[in-house]
Write an enzyme that holds these catalytic residues in place. Structure first.
Site, PDB file in Angstrom:
ATOM      1  N   GLU A  53       0.825  -1.212   0.000  1.00  0.00           N
ATOM      2  CA  GLU A  53       0.000   0.000   0.000  1.00  0.00           C
ATOM      3  C   GLU A  53       0.861   1.265   0.000  1.00  0.00           C
ATOM      4  OE1 GLU A  53      -3.085   0.423  -0.602  1.00  0.00           O
ATOM      5  OE2 GLU A  53      -3.525  -1.712  -0.705  1.00  0.00           O
ATOM      6  N   TYR A 136      -7.493   6.065   3.930  1.00  0.00           N
ATOM      7  CA  TYR A 136      -7.578   5.008   2.924  1.00  0.00           C
ATOM      8  C   TYR A 136      -6.724   3.813   3.318  1.00  0.00           C
ATOM      9  CZ  TYR A 136      -6.114   1.982  -0.695  1.00  0.00           C
ATOM     10  OH  TYR A 136      -5.789   0.825  -1.350  1.00  0.00           O
ATOM     11  N   ASP A 154      -9.847   4.844  -2.404  1.00  0.00           N
ATOM     12  CA  ASP A 154      -8.677   5.391  -3.108  1.00  0.00           C
ATOM     13  C   ASP A 154      -9.159   6.077  -4.383  1.00  0.00           C
ATOM     14  OD1 ASP A 154      -9.332   3.335  -4.817  1.00  0.00           O
ATOM     15  OD2 ASP A 154      -7.253   2.706  -5.136  1.00  0.00           O
TER      16      ASP A 154
END
Ligand code: SF4
Length: 343
Positions: A53, A136, A154
């Site tokens: 991520e 997020y 996102d």
């Protein structure tokens, strides 16, 4: 079926639970056929997902894959990353850019080791307190690593939701963001939330693309309210691009190159060619372009005899240059002028 009030503030009215469950089912079916087999969807270790991520923020999937694999070999868990030297962490990040992500990931690993014994908590509120982890990423971690029914919005998911809902307010405004997160929360199922969030994200990446969305191939076209999908999402006006000219020194003395280690927030810990206070007269050795935030920079590289343009920075042996974590534009200049490996 009970009726779910999705929103009342933007005049969207009500959507039924049938509508919500249709979207959930169609997304899941579509994803099982079309979802890509990506490394971070095979390895559900929370640490590996956190790494992916951080890397995927601002960087394309195809670029991230080799970096992700190399990173996990060198730093396989929170403990190995937490004890690493920052210079080595930055060197392994070199080529991905936006180095604040590497520094934050390093600090996040240290915090997980110090506060949670090296085990990431499953709670998105606790995850969200780690350095560099926004709303997020916290939602993505809770959902992807722990299969918790939490939303994660996102850029891809924001676009899909804005179109599904025909959202005409800027998605980067307070009201727009509130609406997107509300929609995402309404849609996320208790059953297989990980698959649902992956599917929404994948739909944005492969079908509901920024330009030329493939609505004919979209599993939720029957539920989509967008009449002009290409016009969505709406965003606030961008800051205008500012052109900047920078000059730097490229000076070799006795098999050493002058370099400086930056301490500013943007390039902290990275090595760069020494910057000059003004752009000298004359023809540069070469030019390089790079961009950050809303700046477009033309970097002019000047040589000359030692001392002719000042004695900035410190001397680094040419044979040691490839071990320095360098800002990407400077690494390209060094590679071009010395033909050295930079990785
Ligand atoms: S129908 Fe088109 S605009 Fe609507 S979600 Fe699907 S791809 Fe996006």
């Amino acid at each position: 079926m009970p009726r779910i009030r999705v929103a009342s503030d933007a005049g969207r009215g009500e959507k039924t639970a049938v509508y919500v469950s249709k979207i959930q089912q169609k997304l899941r079916d579509w994803f099982s056929l079309h979802g890509r087999d990506l490394p971070w969807r095979r390895n559900l270790d929370p640490y590996a997902i956190l790494v992916s991520e951080f890397m995927l923020q601002q960087t394309q999937v195809a670029t991230v894959i080799p970096f992700y694999e190399r990173w996990l070999k060198r730093f396989p868990d929170f403990a190995s990353l937490a004890v690493a030297e920052e210079q080595e962490v930055l060197r392994f990040w070199q080529g991905l850019g936006y180095y604040a992500r590497a520094r934050n990931l390093h600090r996040a690993a240290q915090a997980v080791c110090a506060e949670y014994g090296g085990v990431l908590p499953a709670d998105e509120v606790l995850i969200g307190r780690l350095p560099g982890v926004g709303r997020y990423t916290a939602g993505a971690l809770a959902s992807f690593a722990f299969n918790r029914a939490v939303p994660a919005v996102d850029a891809n998911i924001a676009r899909v939701l804005a179109r599904l809902d025909d959202l005409r307010i800027p998605i980067d405004s307070v009201a727009g963001l509130r609406r997107l997160w509300q929609l995402a929360a309404e849609l996320v199922p208790n059953d297989s939330p990980r698959l649902h969030n992956w599917a929404l994200m994948e739909l944005g990446a492969l079908v509901c693309t920024p330009r030329n969305p493939k609505c004919h191939a979209c599993p939720v076209r029957g539920e989509c309210q967008a009449s002009e999908p290409e016009e969505l999402p709406v965003k606030k006006a961008r800051r205008p691009v500012v052109d900047v000219v920078e000059a730097c020194l490229f000076q070799i003395e006795n098999h050493h190159l002058r370099m400086e280690r930056s301490s500013g927030a943007r390039w902290s810990g990275l090595w760069r060619l020494p910057r000059l206070d003004a752009v000298p007269e004359g023809t540069p050795l070469c030019e390089e372009r790079y961009a950050f935030t809303h700046h477009r920079v033309l970097l002019k590289v000047f040589g000359g005899p030692p001392g002719s343009l000042g004695e900035k920075g410190e001397l680094v042996e040419l044979s040691a240059l490839h071990r320095l974590p360098m800002a990407a534009a400077d690494a390209r200049v060094v590679k071009r002028l010395l033909d050295l490996p930079t990785g």
